[in-house]
Structure formats: structure tokens, C-alpha cells
Design a protein around this motif. Structure first.
Motif, short mmCIF file in Angstrom:
data_model
loop_
_atom_site.label_atom_id
_atom_site.label_comp_id
_atom_site.label_asym_id
_atom_site.label_seq_id
_atom_site.Cartn_x
_atom_site.Cartn_y
_atom_site.Cartn_z
N SER A 1 25.67 80.83 24.50
CA SER A 1 26.59 79.66 24.28
C SER A 1 26.34 79.16 22.79
O SER A 1 27.24 79.19 22.02
CB SER A 1 26.50 78.48 25.12
OG SER A 1 26.79 78.90 26.46
N LEU A 2 25.20 78.85 22.54
CA LEU A 2 24.91 78.52 21.13
C LEU A 2 25.17 79.44 20.02
O LEU A 2 25.75 79.10 19.10
CB LEU A 2 23.42 77.87 20.94
CG LEU A 2 23.21 76.71 21.76
CD1 LEU A 2 21.73 76.19 21.68
CD2 LEU A 2 23.94 75.41 21.45
N ILE B 1 18.05 79.67 30.27
CA ILE B 1 18.01 79.57 28.78
C ILE B 1 18.74 80.64 28.15
O ILE B 1 19.37 80.44 26.99
CB ILE B 1 16.51 79.87 28.39
CG1 ILE B 1 16.22 79.45 26.78
CG2 ILE B 1 15.85 81.04 28.70
CD1 ILE B 1 16.59 78.14 26.38
N TRP B 2 19.02 82.09 28.90
CA TRP B 2 19.79 82.88 28.03
C TRP B 2 21.31 82.51 28.15
O TRP B 2 22.09 82.71 27.02
CB TRP B 2 19.78 84.18 29.02
CG TRP B 2 18.32 84.67 29.06
CD1 TRP B 2 17.68 85.28 30.11
CD2 TRP B 2 17.35 84.85 27.92
NE1 TRP B 2 16.47 85.29 29.93
CE2 TRP B 2 16.16 85.36 28.61
CE3 TRP B 2 17.30 84.61 26.62
CZ2 TRP B 2 15.06 85.66 27.76
CZ3 TRP B 2 16.31 84.72 25.98
CH2 TRP B 2 14.95 85.43 26.30
N ASN B 3 21.84 81.73 29.09
CA ASN B 3 23.19 81.34 29.18
C ASN B 3 23.31 80.05 28.19
O ASN B 3 24.29 80.30 27.36
CB ASN B 3 23.47 80.69 30.50
CG ASN B 3 23.56 81.89 31.46
OD1 ASN B 3 24.08 82.75 31.26
ND2 ASN B 3 23.31 81.53 32.82
N LEU B 4 22.26 79.37 27.80
CA LEU B 4 22.13 78.32 26.87
C LEU B 4 22.13 78.95 25.40
O LEU B 4 23.09 78.80 24.53
CB LEU B 4 21.05 77.45 26.80
CG LEU B 4 20.65 76.45 25.81
CD1 LEU B 4 21.95 75.39 25.63
CD2 LEU B 4 19.54 75.69 25.79
N LEU B 5 21.39 80.01 25.27
CA LEU B 5 21.30 80.61 23.88
C LEU B 5 22.73 81.45 23.57
O LEU B 5 23.24 81.38 22.39
CB LEU B 5 20.16 81.55 23.76
CG LEU B 5 18.65 80.86 24.04
CD1 LEU B 5 17.50 81.81 23.85
CD2 LEU B 5 18.73 80.08 22.59
N LYS C 1 29.76 73.34 22.41
CA LYS C 1 28.34 73.65 22.35
C LYS C 1 27.66 72.27 22.48
O LYS C 1 26.23 72.47 23.32
CB LYS C 1 28.17 74.32 20.94
CG LYS C 1 28.61 75.61 20.47
CD LYS C 1 28.19 76.13 19.38
CE LYS C 1 28.91 77.57 19.25
NZ LYS C 1 28.38 78.19 17.99
N LEU C 2 27.88 71.05 22.05
CA LEU C 2 27.22 70.06 22.28
C LEU C 2 27.21 69.63 23.92
O LEU C 2 26.22 69.19 24.29
CB LEU C 2 27.82 68.96 21.55
CG LEU C 2 27.58 68.96 19.90
CD1 LEU C 2 28.39 68.10 19.21
CD2 LEU C 2 25.96 68.89 19.54
N PHE D 1 24.57 88.29 23.19
CA PHE D 1 24.83 87.04 22.62
C PHE D 1 26.43 86.98 22.32
O PHE D 1 26.78 86.49 21.14
CB PHE D 1 24.12 86.58 21.40
CG PHE D 1 22.67 86.34 21.63
CD1 PHE D 1 22.59 85.33 22.47
CD2 PHE D 1 21.57 86.87 21.10
CE1 PHE D 1 21.25 84.79 22.64
CE2 PHE D 1 20.44 86.51 21.51
CZ PHE D 1 20.27 85.29 22.00
N ASN D 2 27.11 87.56 22.88
CA ASN D 2 28.84 87.46 22.79
C ASN D 2 29.42 87.09 23.98
O ASN D 2 28.92 86.94 25.17
CB ASN D 2 29.15 88.99 22.18
CG ASN D 2 28.98 90.15 23.22
OD1 ASN D 2 29.45 89.87 24.50
ND2 ASN D 2 28.66 91.12 22.87
N GLU D 3 30.64 86.78 23.86
CA GLU D 3 31.62 86.54 24.77
C GLU D 3 31.75 87.25 26.10
O GLU D 3 32.01 86.83 27.09
CB GLU D 3 32.79 85.76 24.32
CG GLU D 3 32.81 84.64 23.50
CD GLU D 3 32.11 84.90 22.06
OE1 GLU D 3 32.22 86.24 21.47
OE2 GLU D 3 31.49 83.90 21.63
N ARG D 4 31.69 88.71 25.63
CA ARG D 4 31.93 89.52 26.82
C ARG D 4 30.76 89.85 27.65
O ARG D 4 30.74 90.31 28.79
CB ARG D 4 32.31 91.00 25.98
CG ARG D 4 33.50 90.92 25.27
CD ARG D 4 33.60 92.36 24.76
NE ARG D 4 32.71 92.44 23.54
CZ ARG D 4 32.45 93.25 23.05
NH1 ARG D 4 32.80 94.44 23.25
NH2 ARG D 4 31.49 93.13 21.89
N SER D 5 29.62 89.32 27.30
CA SER D 5 28.31 89.28 28.06
C SER D 5 28.44 88.53 29.25
O SER D 5 28.22 88.98 30.25
CB SER D 5 27.20 88.91 27.31
OG SER D 5 26.92 89.38 25.92
N GLY D 6 29.07 87.34 29.37
CA GLY D 6 29.28 86.52 30.53
C GLY D 6 27.86 86.12 31.17
O GLY D 6 26.82 86.44 30.77
#
Length: 119
Positions: free
Chosen positions: A24-25, A18-22, A35-36, A5-10
Motif C-alpha cells: 500500500s505504501l 507487513i507485506w500488505n502494508l508495504l 496511505k495514512l 508492490f503494485n495494485e495488481r498484486s492484491g
């Protein structure tokens, strides 16, 4: 399964949306507006209640971060107080009280004395 869940994960190829959505949130650097937009991209209806919840979630993360910072600062202050006390005792034993008093407030001088006395 590992979920970052961090920016480096990409974005990972083949990853479920759903993982990309989570990710980002839960981002700590992404702005609420971004986020919106992502919620809208995933067809999540963005109504006033959802916007308030996203704001709360962003503020919660910020609050946890700020509390961690405050705790770290307090721990650092406690450690410095402890080291100063040990240095003071060592310098009194060495008959160098005035040198200690002159060094207080001068971090370069204090660091030199900490190193000299192994504290």
C-alpha cells in the motif's frame, strides 16, 4: 519469496500483514490520505513527521515517473530527428526534395514516406 508492490498484486491469502502494508505504501496510484489510513489501521502512530515522510515518499515516486517520461520523450525526439535526417538524404538522392519539404510537419505524410523508404 516474491513480493509484488503494485495494485495488481492484491492481497494474498496467508500473506504477512507487513507485506500488505508495504504494498500500500509503495502504491503509485493510492492517495496520501488512503496511505495514512492504512498506517493507522496497522497501529503505526501517525504524527506530523510521519505524514511529511509519506508525502515525500509519494512525491519521490511521482518525480521518478516524471523523469522517466521526460527521458522517454527525449529519446523519441532523438530517434525522430535521426529518421528525418535519413529520409531527407534518401529523398535528395531520389530528387524529391520538394516532396520532403512539403511533408515536414504532416505526420501522416512523413509516416508514408518513412514506410516507402524503409526508414
Amino acid at each position: 519469496m516474491i513480493l509484488g508492490f503494485n495494485e495488481r498484486s492484491g492481497y494474498q491469502e496467508g500473506e504477512k500483514p507487513i507485506w500488505n502494508l508495504l504494498r500500500s505504501l509503495f502504491s503509485t496510484t493510492m492517495k496520501v490520505e488512503e496511505k495514512l489510513e492504512i498506517l493507522e489501521r496497522y497501529d503505526v502512530p501517525v504524527i506530523e513527521d510521519v505524514e511529511e515522510e509519506v508525502l515525500d515518499m509519494c512525491n519521490l515516486g511521482r518525480g521518478v515517473y516524471e523523469n522517466g517520461q521526460k527521458s522517454g520523450i527525449l529519446l523519441g525526439e532523438d530517434k525522430l530527428t535521426y529518421r528525418m535526417g535519413r529520409l531527407k538524404e534518401a529523398m535528395i538522392k531520389a530528387g524529391r526534395q520538394q516532396e520532403f519539404l512539403d511533408a515536414v510537419g504532416n505526420m501522416k505524410a512523413m509516416d508514408r514516406l518513412f514506410a516507402e523508404f524503409g526508414i
